[in-house]
Design an enzyme around this catalytic site. Structure first.
Site, PDB file in Angstrom:
ATOM      1  N   SER A  59       0.645  -2.367  -0.455  1.00  0.00           N
ATOM      2  CA  SER A  59      -0.626  -2.937  -1.363  1.00  0.00           C
ATOM      3  C   SER A  59       0.192  -3.741  -2.381  1.00  0.00           C
ATOM      4  CB  SER A  59      -0.928  -1.473  -1.943  1.00  0.00           C
ATOM      5  OG  SER A  59      -1.390  -0.057  -0.713  1.00  0.00           O
ATOM      6  N   LYS A 102      -7.964   3.326  -5.671  1.00  0.00           N
ATOM      7  CA  LYS A 102      -7.615   1.850  -6.399  1.00  0.00           C
ATOM      8  C   LYS A 102      -8.502   1.207  -7.217  1.00  0.00           C
ATOM      9  CE  LYS A 102      -4.096   0.771  -3.114  1.00  0.00           C
ATOM     10  NZ  LYS A 102      -3.478   0.478  -1.960  1.00  0.00           N
TER      11      LYS A 102
END
Length: 156
Positions: A59, A102
């Site tokens: 990520s 996120k």
């Protein structure tokens, strides 16, 4: 540039694993050299990714690419910008998991903009109190963050 493997000792046994973050840095270095003419191969760069666990994902790929590009060009990134996404050696931005969480963390941290892979786009994100920028290539990232028009685009 030497990229080190990750290791941890558990119950007296040493485990070694090639980190996804290491692969993300390697991919970013390839893209920087191939598409931007930036060769950091002989530079001493220290990237420390803290954590207490033996697990990491890809990520941080676009964040690592952005940090390396910023460092190599002496161009600053707005500190209120968050980002997540995997980067391929061809410069494509690939989807990642946990994007809703996120984005929520970015909002809590005070970010005013978040960069997310186009393939992670969801209608529910449109209602959130943050600007969400969807990207599919690193060229879109450098154009967005550094206002640069790039010479060559990657076919997606």
């Amino acid at each position: 540039m030497e990229l080190e493997d990750e290791s941890v000792e558990i119950n007296g046994r040493k485990l070694k694993k090639t980190s996804s973050a290491k692969a993300s840095v390697a991919n970013a270095l390839v893209v920087l050299k191939k598409y931007y003419g930036i060769d950091l191969g002989n530079k001493k760069i220290n990237i420390n990714i803290p954590g207490g666990t033996f697990v990491d994902g890809p990520s941080a790929g676009i964040a690592l690419f952005t940090a390396l590009y910023s460092s190599a060009t002496n161009k600053r990134v707005n500190s209120k910008t968050a980002m997540t996404g995997e980067i391929s050696i061809c410069g494509k931005v690939k989807p990642v998991g946990g994007v809703a969480e996120k984005i929520s963390a970015a909002i809590s941290a005070g970010a005013d903009r978040v960069i997310v892979p186009l393939e992670n786009k969801q209608e529910t994100f449109d209602k959130l109190p943050i600007e969400i920028c969807y990207v599919s290539t690193v060229f879109e990232i450098t154009e967005l963050l550094f206002a640069e028009k790039n010479r060559e685009y990657i076919a997606v």
